[in-house]
Scaffold this motif. Structure first.
Motif, PDB file in Angstrom:
ATOM      1  N   LYS A  64     -26.730 -29.609   2.909  1.00 40.10           N
ATOM      2  CA  LYS A  64     -28.144 -29.964   2.931  1.00 40.10           C
ATOM      3  C   LYS A  64     -28.801 -29.794   1.562  1.00 40.10           C
ATOM      4  O   LYS A  64     -29.559 -30.632   1.109  1.00 40.10           O
ATOM      5  N   ASN A  65     -28.480 -28.691   0.887  1.00 37.92           N
ATOM      6  CA  ASN A  65     -29.155 -28.394  -0.381  1.00 37.92           C
ATOM      7  C   ASN A  65     -28.613 -29.169  -1.571  1.00 37.92           C
ATOM      8  O   ASN A  65     -29.342 -29.525  -2.479  1.00 37.92           O
ATOM      9  N   LYS A  66     -27.290 -29.410  -1.557  1.00 33.73           N
ATOM     10  CA  LYS A  66     -26.684 -30.011  -2.745  1.00 33.73           C
ATOM     11  C   LYS A  66     -26.210 -31.441  -2.551  1.00 33.73           C
ATOM     12  O   LYS A  66     -25.684 -32.055  -3.463  1.00 33.73           O
ATOM     13  N   GLY A  67     -26.339 -31.976  -1.331  1.00 28.82           N
ATOM     14  CA  GLY A  67     -25.861 -33.342  -1.077  1.00 28.82           C
ATOM     15  C   GLY A  67     -24.336 -33.389  -1.024  1.00 28.82           C
ATOM     16  O   GLY A  67     -23.698 -32.446  -0.557  1.00 28.82           O
ATOM     17  N   ILE A  68     -23.756 -34.468  -1.551  1.00 29.43           N
ATOM     18  CA  ILE A  68     -22.286 -34.601  -1.554  1.00 29.43           C
ATOM     19  C   ILE A  68     -21.734 -33.661  -2.626  1.00 29.43           C
ATOM     20  O   ILE A  68     -21.995 -33.839  -3.816  1.00 29.43           O
ATOM     21  N   ILE A  69     -20.957 -32.665  -2.192  1.00 27.34           N
ATOM     22  CA  ILE A  69     -20.420 -31.735  -3.198  1.00 27.34           C
ATOM     23  C   ILE A  69     -18.920 -31.909  -3.395  1.00 27.34           C
ATOM     24  O   ILE A  69     -18.327 -31.296  -4.274  1.00 27.34           O
ATOM     25  N   LEU A  70     -18.303 -32.751  -2.557  1.00 31.92           N
ATOM     26  CA  LEU A  70     -16.865 -33.000  -2.730  1.00 31.92           C
ATOM     27  C   LEU A  70     -16.560 -34.416  -2.264  1.00 31.92           C
ATOM     28  O   LEU A  70     -16.987 -34.836  -1.194  1.00 31.92           O
ATOM     29  N   ASN A  71     -15.854 -35.147  -3.108  1.00 30.24           N
ATOM     30  CA  ASN A  71     -15.414 -36.495  -2.748  1.00 30.24           C
ATOM     31  C   ASN A  71     -14.030 -36.680  -3.354  1.00 30.24           C
ATOM     32  O   ASN A  71     -13.891 -36.916  -4.544  1.00 30.24           O
ATOM     33  N   GLU A  72     -13.018 -36.516  -2.526  1.00 27.91           N
ATOM     34  CA  GLU A  72     -11.633 -36.584  -3.007  1.00 27.91           C
ATOM     35  C   GLU A  72     -10.818 -37.516  -2.109  1.00 27.91           C
ATOM     36  O   GLU A  72     -11.077 -37.597  -0.905  1.00 27.91           O
ATOM     37  N   PRO A  73      -9.810 -38.191  -2.673  1.00 28.32           N
ATOM     38  CA  PRO A  73      -8.927 -38.989  -1.817  1.00 28.32           C
ATOM     39  C   PRO A  73      -8.202 -38.093  -0.807  1.00 28.32           C
ATOM     40  O   PRO A  73      -7.836 -36.961  -1.140  1.00 28.32           O
ATOM     41  N   SER A  74      -8.031 -38.573   0.446  1.00 29.99           N
ATOM     42  CA  SER A  74      -7.309 -37.756   1.451  1.00 29.99           C
ATOM     43  C   SER A  74      -5.808 -37.947   1.269  1.00 29.99           C
ATOM     44  O   SER A  74      -5.143 -38.531   2.111  1.00 29.99           O
ATOM     45  N   VAL A  75      -5.351 -37.457   0.138  1.00 30.81           N
ATOM     46  CA  VAL A  75      -3.930 -37.579  -0.219  1.00 30.81           C
ATOM     47  C   VAL A  75      -3.434 -36.195  -0.609  1.00 30.81           C
ATOM     48  O   VAL A  75      -4.141 -35.451  -1.293  1.00 30.81           O
ATOM     49  N   VAL A  76      -2.236 -35.844  -0.148  1.00 26.93           N
ATOM     50  CA  VAL A  76      -1.657 -34.559  -0.544  1.00 26.93           C
ATOM     51  C   VAL A  76      -0.228 -34.751  -1.040  1.00 26.93           C
ATOM     52  O   VAL A  76       0.485 -35.646  -0.579  1.00 26.93           O
ATOM     53  N   ALA A  77       0.156 -33.913  -1.993  1.00 29.70           N
ATOM     54  CA  ALA A  77       1.544 -33.889  -2.458  1.00 29.70           C
ATOM     55  C   ALA A  77       2.204 -32.683  -1.807  1.00 29.70           C
ATOM     56  O   ALA A  77       1.685 -31.561  -1.885  1.00 29.70           O
ATOM     57  N   VAL A  78       3.328 -32.918  -1.133  1.00 31.98           N
ATOM     58  CA  VAL A  78       3.992 -31.857  -0.373  1.00 31.98           C
ATOM     59  C   VAL A  78       5.391 -31.607  -0.933  1.00 31.98           C
ATOM     60  O   VAL A  78       6.136 -32.552  -1.231  1.00 31.98           O
ATOM     61  N   ASP A  79       5.735 -30.318  -1.067  1.00 31.56           N
ATOM     62  CA  ASP A  79       7.100 -29.932  -1.463  1.00 31.56           C
ATOM     63  C   ASP A  79       8.018 -30.200  -0.266  1.00 31.56           C
ATOM     64  O   ASP A  79       7.815 -29.648   0.819  1.00 31.56           O
ATOM     65  N   THR A  80       9.021 -31.052  -0.455  1.00 31.33           N
ATOM     66  CA  THR A  80       9.853 -31.460   0.690  1.00 31.33           C
ATOM     67  C   THR A  80      10.699 -30.317   1.254  1.00 31.33           C
ATOM     68  O   THR A  80      11.048 -30.325   2.433  1.00 31.33           O
ATOM     69  N   LYS A  81      10.995 -29.318   0.427  1.00 29.55           N
ATOM     70  CA  LYS A  81      11.834 -28.206   0.916  1.00 29.55           C
ATOM     71  C   LYS A  81      11.006 -27.194   1.718  1.00 29.55           C
ATOM     72  O   LYS A  81      11.382 -26.778   2.804  1.00 29.55           O
ATOM     73  N   THR A  82       9.860 -26.802   1.163  1.00 31.91           N
ATOM     74  CA  THR A  82       9.069 -25.731   1.804  1.00 31.91           C
ATOM     75  C   THR A  82       7.944 -26.266   2.697  1.00 31.91           C
ATOM     76  O   THR A  82       7.338 -25.505   3.442  1.00 31.91           O
ATOM     77  N   ARG A  83       7.653 -27.573   2.591  1.00 36.92           N
ATOM     78  CA  ARG A  83       6.540 -28.210   3.314  1.00 36.92           C
ATOM     79  C   ARG A  83       5.179 -27.653   2.867  1.00 36.92           C
ATOM     80  O   ARG A  83       4.185 -27.761   3.577  1.00 36.92           O
TER      81      ARG A  83
END
Length: 335
Positions: A21-40
């Motif tokens: 409410k006070n600061k408006g949009i405070i985060l705008n990031e692509p919904s993409v993650v990089a995952v380690d295939t061994k440890t997840r």
């Protein structure tokens, strides 16, 4: 420590936005993650992870844990939301401890899919989680009079889905969801370039083509752009030239699917509200609203005024944040 803070989250297929409410949009990031295939384990999130697409070694895979507006990978989504909360905490200048969260869900989501979204947000550290249907959130964010007995028509063309909703008295009167939106358009462009030029391009290049020379189905001055990709035959890098007319023809099927969803929603609208639609028109939100000529083309096709929301990319996030304050008026849709 911050406590009892209210957050609105737009959990989009393409982007995650967080509104306060006070600061408006405070985060705008692509919904993409990089995952380690061994440890997840999630090793990167957002813009950092998106820049890795198509460039990672075998030990790291880049994924989108959300598909068509709902959760495809629960654990990774929960990890991603934890990172979101951490980032929000840093931006707020303190830890966001147990916030109240309003999160949007596609209007066509099943009870299982809604539950998954609720639980993932809860597991990331939220105190209370409320759900709101995406068209309602988009309408609130676009400054439409959602709590009035007036028909507000919203068309939210996101990454994974296009949501069409007619809203009156704070609830959805009629709605349609189609799994055709920005991502499908990018896929169409990738397939076309491969078929026409025997060249492979990635998601990011396809998105750039769509944004620079993509047009809705209207007459326009032809534009061209140079695109680099990999030649299928030789395996070597190759530069090709692609025109806006070719891109327009490529996007035709997806655009007609979106138009069909809008028509179907308007056809199922109660007669009493149809008069409002002629006066008020239709409001476009989401990234797809920014496709060149979209407003003009839709207006010609459905014969009612078409407007673009003041902040089309942020409407849903703004609406989810604002809706926490007007919970009583939209009780019908907030669970």
């Amino acid at each position: 420590m911050f406590s009892g803070i209210d957050l609105g989250i737009d959990l989009g297929t393409a982007n995650i936005l967080v509104y306060t409410k006070n600061k408006g949009i405070i985060l705008n990031e692509p919904s993409v993650v990089a995952v380690d295939t061994k440890t997840r384990q999630v090793v990167a999130f957002g813009e950092e992870a998106k820049s890795m697409i198509g460039k990672t070694p075998g030990s790291i895979t880049v994924i989108r844990p959300l598909k068509d507006g709902v959760i495809a990978d629960f654990d990774v989504t929960t990890d991603m939301l934890r990172m979101v909360m951490k980032k929000v905490g840093k931006k707020m200048g303190s830890s966001v401890r147990k916030p109240n969260v309003m999160v949007c869900t596609p209007s066509g989501a099943t009870s299982v899919e809604r539950r998954a979204i609720h639980d993932a947000v809860k597991n990331s550290g939220a105190k209370e989680v409320h759900l709101i249907e995406e068209p309602v959130a988009a309408a609130i964010g676009a400054d439409l009079p959602v709590s009035e007995p007036i028909a507000s028509v919203i068309v939210d063309i996101g990454g994974g889905t296009t949501e069409v909703g007619i809203i009156s008295f704070g609830g959805v009167v009629s709605s349609n969801t189609v799994k055709v939106a920005g991502d499908r358009m990018d896929e169409d462009i990738i397939h076309f370039v491969r078929k026409q030029f025997n060249v492979l391009i990635g998601e990011r290049t396809a998105e750039r083509i769509k944004m620079e020379v993509g047009y809705a189905l209207i007459p326009h001055t032809v534009e061209t752009m140079e695109v680099r990709g990999r030649d299928v035959m030789t395996g070597l890098p190759k530069t090709i030239s692609i025109s806006s007319v070719e891109v327009q023809e490529t996007l035709k099927e997806s655009l007609l699917s979106i138009l069909e969803a809008i028509r179907a929603t308007l056809e199922s609208c109660p007669p009493e509200l149809s008069g409002d639609i002629v006066d008020q028109g239709v409001v476009l939100t989401g990234g797809g609203a920014l496709l060149k000529g979209m407003q003009e083309w839709l207006s010609n096709e459905i014969s009612v005024p078409v407007h673009i929301a003041p902040q089309p990319l942020e409407s849903v996030a703004i609406g989810t944040g604002r809706s926490l304050v007007m919970m009583d008026k939209i009780q019908k849709v907030a669970r």
